[in-house]
Design a protein around this motif. Structure first.
Motif, PDB file in Angstrom:
ATOM      1  N   SER A   1      -3.702   2.047   7.953  1.00  0.00           N
ATOM      2  CA  SER A   1      -4.675   3.131   7.547  1.00  0.00           C
ATOM      3  C   SER A   1      -4.837   3.757   7.823  1.00  0.00           C
ATOM      4  O   SER A   1      -4.597   5.658   8.894  1.00  0.00           O
TER       5      SER A   1
ATOM      6  N   CYS B   1      -1.977   7.465   9.226  1.00  0.00           N
ATOM      7  CA  CYS B   1      -1.738   8.724   8.091  1.00  0.00           C
ATOM      8  C   CYS B   1      -2.597   9.276   9.701  1.00  0.00           C
ATOM      9  O   CYS B   1      -2.347  10.684   8.669  1.00  0.00           O
TER      10      CYS B   1
ATOM     11  N   SER C   1       0.743   5.252   0.791  1.00  0.00           N
ATOM     12  CA  SER C   1      -0.008   5.830   1.627  1.00  0.00           C
ATOM     13  C   SER C   1       0.650   6.723   2.206  1.00  0.00           C
ATOM     14  O   SER C   1       1.303   5.917   3.059  1.00  0.00           O
TER      15      SER C   1
ATOM     16  N   GLU D   1       0.847  -1.338  -0.243  1.00  0.00           N
ATOM     17  CA  GLU D   1       0.015   0.226  -0.212  1.00  0.00           C
ATOM     18  C   GLU D   1       0.726   1.751  -0.339  1.00  0.00           C
ATOM     19  O   GLU D   1       2.123   1.236   0.830  1.00  0.00           O
TER      20      GLU D   1
ATOM     21  N   GLN E   1      -3.176  13.649   3.354  1.00  0.00           N
ATOM     22  CA  GLN E   1      -3.760  12.497   2.156  1.00  0.00           C
ATOM     23  C   GLN E   1      -3.997  13.162   1.534  1.00  0.00           C
ATOM     24  O   GLN E   1      -4.481  13.910   1.231  1.00  0.00           O
TER      25      GLN E   1
END
Length: 145
Positions: free
Chosen positions: A136, A140, A81, A79, A145
């Motif tokens: 997630s 974060c 992110s 991922e 984001q």
């Protein structure tokens, strides 16, 4: 960028569009990487994973591989992110990528799981998705984001 399908496109429609890429990779015994890119909540996970009743790109492509008689495949799930790369099968919060100038390939310390059938693959994908949910939320916080 290969295509943009309309909002009414089904998982089957999407796979029909990209089926030839999977077939080419199988025929040439190539390594294959499936990537979904786009803004948050745009349907990337849905396109890749689908649902129990309407399988996504990864399950459909892997089924083509298994139907071709291939012994299996190695799966890694990452991922990208919040300015980080996460190995969703290892449960680690960072993944290192490097360019190997000798082989001309990208290398990483990613975890790989060998699978030989669609049921096992679905379990691995589910495990990666569960880890994704965890990262997630944890990674974060405080990040743009």
């Amino acid at each position: 960028f290969d295509a943009a399908l309309g909002v009414g496109a089904s998982q089957g429609d999407l796979f029909k569009h990209f089926q030839s890429f999977f077939a080419e990779a199988i025929d040439s015994s190539s390594t294959c990487c499936v990537v979904a890119l786009g803004p948050g909540s745009s349907g990337k996970t849905y396109s890749l994973l689908g649902t129990d009743s309407d399988r996504g790109m990864i399950s459909r492509g892997a089924q083509m591989l298994f139907d071709s008689g291939a012994p299996g495949l190695a799966v890694s799930i990452a991922e990208v992110s919040c300015e980080g790369v996460f190995d969703l099968l290892a449960g680690s919060n960072t993944l290192r990528l490097a360019w190997d100038s000798n082989s001309g390939q990208c290398t990483s310390d990613a975890s790989f799981v060998r699978v030989g059938d669609a049921v096992t693959l679905d379990g691995v994908l589910r495990r990666g998705y569960e880890q994704r949910e965890m990262f997630s939320l944890a990674s974060c916080e405080g990040s743009p984001q």
